[in-house]
Scaffold this motif. Structure first.
Motif, PDB file in Angstrom:
ATOM      1  N   THR A 180      -8.913 -13.284  18.423  1.00 18.22           N
ATOM      2  CA  THR A 180      -8.266 -13.911  17.269  1.00 18.22           C
ATOM      3  C   THR A 180      -8.650 -15.381  17.088  1.00 18.22           C
ATOM      4  OG1 THR A 180      -6.345 -14.670  18.521  1.00 18.22           O
ATOM      5  CG2 THR A 180      -6.253 -12.425  17.592  1.00 18.22           C
ATOM      6  N   GLY A 181      -9.143 -16.004  18.141  1.00 18.93           N
ATOM      7  CA  GLY A 181      -9.401 -17.441  18.099  1.00 18.93           C
ATOM      8  C   GLY A 181      -8.194 -18.249  18.520  1.00 18.93           C
ATOM      9  N   ASP A 182      -7.063 -17.576  18.732  1.00 20.16           N
ATOM     10  CA  ASP A 182      -5.848 -18.255  19.180  1.00 20.16           C
ATOM     11  C   ASP A 182      -5.672 -18.203  20.689  1.00 20.16           C
ATOM     12  OD1 ASP A 182      -4.980 -19.055  16.652  1.00 20.16           O
ATOM     13  OD2 ASP A 182      -4.041 -17.109  16.278  1.00 20.16           O
ATOM     14  N   GLU A 183      -6.573 -17.534  21.393  1.00 22.14           N
ATOM     15  CA  GLU A 183      -6.498 -17.463  22.855  1.00 22.14           C
ATOM     16  C   GLU A 183      -6.594 -18.871  23.433  1.00 22.14           C
ATOM     17  OE1 GLU A 183      -8.351 -13.685  21.284  1.00 22.14           O
ATOM     18  OE2 GLU A 183      -8.695 -15.808  20.959  1.00 22.14           O
ATOM     19  N   TRP A 184      -5.955 -19.081  24.578  1.00 21.40           N
ATOM     20  CA  TRP A 184      -5.930 -20.419  25.194  1.00 21.40           C
ATOM     21  C   TRP A 184      -7.333 -20.972  25.377  1.00 21.40           C
ATOM     22  CZ3 TRP A 184      -8.244 -21.757  29.749  1.00 21.40           C
ATOM     23  CH2 TRP A 184      -8.667 -20.713  30.571  1.00 21.40           C
ATOM     24  N   PHE A 185      -8.282 -20.145  25.796  1.00 19.12           N
ATOM     25  CA  PHE A 185      -9.629 -20.628  26.083  1.00 19.12           C
ATOM     26  C   PHE A 185     -10.407 -20.927  24.806  1.00 19.12           C
ATOM     27  CE2 PHE A 185      -9.877 -16.002  26.027  1.00 19.12           C
ATOM     28  CZ  PHE A 185     -11.013 -15.737  25.266  1.00 19.12           C
ATOM     29  N   ALA A 186     -10.057 -20.264  23.717  1.00 17.73           N
ATOM     30  CA  ALA A 186     -10.740 -20.505  22.445  1.00 17.73           C
ATOM     31  C   ALA A 186     -10.298 -21.818  21.811  1.00 17.73           C
ATOM     32  CB  ALA A 186     -10.475 -19.348  21.485  1.00 17.73           C
ATOM     33  N   ARG A 187      -9.144 -22.319  22.211  1.00 22.12           N
ATOM     34  CA  ARG A 187      -8.607 -23.561  21.642  1.00 22.12           C
ATOM     35  C   ARG A 187      -8.922 -24.796  22.474  1.00 22.12           C
ATOM     36  NH1 ARG A 187      -2.632 -21.693  21.332  1.00 22.12           N
ATOM     37  NH2 ARG A 187      -3.296 -21.568  23.430  1.00 22.12           N
ATOM     38  N   LEU A 188      -9.655 -24.644  23.570  1.00 19.90           N
ATOM     39  CA  LEU A 188      -9.973 -25.801  24.404  1.00 19.90           C
ATOM     40  C   LEU A 188     -10.866 -26.781  23.645  1.00 19.90           C
ATOM     41  CD1 LEU A 188     -10.685 -24.176  27.894  1.00 19.90           C
ATOM     42  CD2 LEU A 188      -8.651 -25.442  27.172  1.00 19.90           C
ATOM     43  N   SER A 189     -10.588 -28.042  23.851  1.00 15.23           N
ATOM     44  CA  SER A 189     -11.378 -29.085  23.217  1.00 15.23           C
ATOM     45  C   SER A 189     -12.778 -29.155  23.825  1.00 15.23           C
ATOM     46  CB  SER A 189     -10.676 -30.439  23.412  1.00 15.23           C
ATOM     47  OG  SER A 189     -11.480 -31.483  22.928  1.00 15.23           O
ATOM     48  N   LEU A 190     -13.742 -29.463  23.006  1.00 16.12           N
ATOM     49  CA  LEU A 190     -15.107 -29.668  23.500  1.00 16.12           C
ATOM     50  C   LEU A 190     -15.360 -31.137  23.820  1.00 16.12           C
ATOM     51  CD1 LEU A 190     -17.079 -27.207  21.204  1.00 16.12           C
ATOM     52  CD2 LEU A 190     -16.386 -26.899  23.586  1.00 16.12           C
ATOM     53  N   THR A 191     -14.341 -31.957  23.654  1.00  8.11           N
ATOM     54  CA  THR A 191     -14.403 -33.355  24.075  1.00  8.11           C
ATOM     55  C   THR A 191     -13.261 -33.595  25.063  1.00  8.11           C
ATOM     56  OG1 THR A 191     -13.062 -34.059  22.197  1.00  8.11           O
ATOM     57  CG2 THR A 191     -15.456 -34.176  21.933  1.00  8.11           C
ATOM     58  N   PRO A 192     -13.474 -34.452  26.048  1.00 10.97           N
ATOM     59  CA  PRO A 192     -12.428 -34.701  27.045  1.00 10.97           C
ATOM     60  C   PRO A 192     -11.131 -35.203  26.407  1.00 10.97           C
ATOM     61  CG  PRO A 192     -14.514 -35.603  27.782  1.00 10.97           C
ATOM     62  CD  PRO A 192     -14.703 -35.191  26.344  1.00 10.97           C
ATOM     63  N   VAL A 193     -10.005 -34.773  26.972  1.00 11.59           N
ATOM     64  CA  VAL A 193      -8.685 -35.209  26.526  1.00 11.59           C
ATOM     65  C   VAL A 193      -7.917 -35.744  27.731  1.00 11.59           C
ATOM     66  CG1 VAL A 193      -8.576 -33.559  24.611  1.00 11.59           C
ATOM     67  CG2 VAL A 193      -7.671 -32.914  26.836  1.00 11.59           C
ATOM     68  N   ASP A 194      -6.897 -36.541  27.463  1.00 14.21           N
ATOM     69  CA  ASP A 194      -6.053 -37.065  28.539  1.00 14.21           C
ATOM     70  C   ASP A 194      -4.707 -36.341  28.506  1.00 14.21           C
ATOM     71  OD1 ASP A 194      -4.786 -38.445  30.540  1.00 14.21           O
ATOM     72  OD2 ASP A 194      -4.773 -40.381  29.505  1.00 14.21           O
ATOM     73  N   LEU A 195      -4.722 -35.071  28.855  1.00 17.80           N
ATOM     74  CA  LEU A 195      -3.499 -34.278  28.877  1.00 17.80           C
ATOM     75  C   LEU A 195      -2.488 -34.854  29.864  1.00 17.80           C
ATOM     76  CD1 LEU A 195      -1.841 -31.822  28.066  1.00 17.80           C
ATOM     77  CD2 LEU A 195      -3.107 -30.508  29.792  1.00 17.80           C
ATOM     78  N   ALA A 196      -2.960 -35.305  31.021  1.00 17.01           N
ATOM     79  CA  ALA A 196      -2.053 -35.867  32.033  1.00 17.01           C
ATOM     80  C   ALA A 196      -1.307 -37.068  31.464  1.00 17.01           C
ATOM     81  CB  ALA A 196      -2.821 -36.255  33.285  1.00 17.01           C
ATOM     82  N   GLY A 197      -2.014 -37.946  30.787  1.00 21.60           N
ATOM     83  CA  GLY A 197      -1.385 -39.125  30.185  1.00 21.60           C
ATOM     84  C   GLY A 197      -0.366 -38.739  29.123  1.00 21.60           C
ATOM     85  N   GLN A 198      -0.687 -37.747  28.320  1.00 16.41           N
ATOM     86  CA  GLN A 198       0.234 -37.272  27.286  1.00 16.41           C
ATOM     87  C   GLN A 198       1.505 -36.698  27.922  1.00 16.41           C
ATOM     88  OE1 GLN A 198      -1.941 -34.435  24.912  1.00 16.41           O
ATOM     89  NE2 GLN A 198      -3.589 -35.889  24.503  1.00 16.41           N
ATOM     90  N   LEU A 199       1.341 -35.910  28.988  1.00 17.00           N
ATOM     91  CA  LEU A 199       2.498 -35.309  29.662  1.00 17.00           C
ATOM     92  C   LEU A 199       3.362 -36.363  30.347  1.00 17.00           C
ATOM     93  CD1 LEU A 199       0.815 -32.106  31.126  1.00 17.00           C
ATOM     94  CD2 LEU A 199       2.460 -32.227  29.233  1.00 17.00           C
TER      95      LEU A 199
END
Length: 141
Positions: free
Chosen positions: A97-116
């Motif tokens: 569907t394109g909604d799978e977790w792996f299909a939505r991963l960014s192709l550029t680095p993100v700071d998820l830890a900082g956001q959390l």
């Protein structure tokens, strides 16, 4: 009850804003849960369905529900910033569907830890304490 495993490899690079220490703590926690049969060791890749050379992958090291991936998919996932075409090919092959977790991963680095950390405060970094409460066991530090 088995204790925490020691990290036998070299330093890990920052991933999604998570430091080497945070990534090792996340790995130690998951392995503690598996070693003590509080969590089953995944044996099937959640993307391809294959059962060979399955490894664990976490996007967030503040949570203890890793994805099971074959070694080749795991490597491609971590290399997606440098080699996005290889990752795109995996997504094209396995996404429905394109909604799978792996299909939505960014192709550029993100700071998820900082956001959390900004959203939930520094207490989110205490993965051993949170897991101890959730599982009702003492997790050695």
């Amino acid at each position: 009850m088995k204790g925490l495993r020691k990290w036998p490899w070299g330093a890990l690079p920052v991933y999604n804003g998570f430091t080497h220490e945070e990534r090792v703590r996340g790995w130690q926690l998951v392995m503690f849960l598996i070693d003590n049969r509080l969590m089953a060791k995944p044996t099937v890749c959640c993307i391809s369905g294959r059962t060979d050379r399955v490894q664990l992958h976490s996007e967030s090291y503040y949570h203890w529900h890793p994805h099971a991936l074959t070694q080749s998919i795991h490597l491609a996932l971590h290399q997606r910033f440098r080699s996005p075409d290889r990752w795109r090919a995996i997504v094209a092959q396995y996404a429905v569907t394109g909604d799978e977790w792996f299909a939505r991963l960014s192709l550029t680095p993100v700071d998820l830890a900082g956001q959390l950390r900004a959203k939930y405060g520094l207490q989110i970094t205490d993965v051993f304490g949170t897991a101890s409460q959730s599982y009702g066991v003492h997790i050695p530090r």
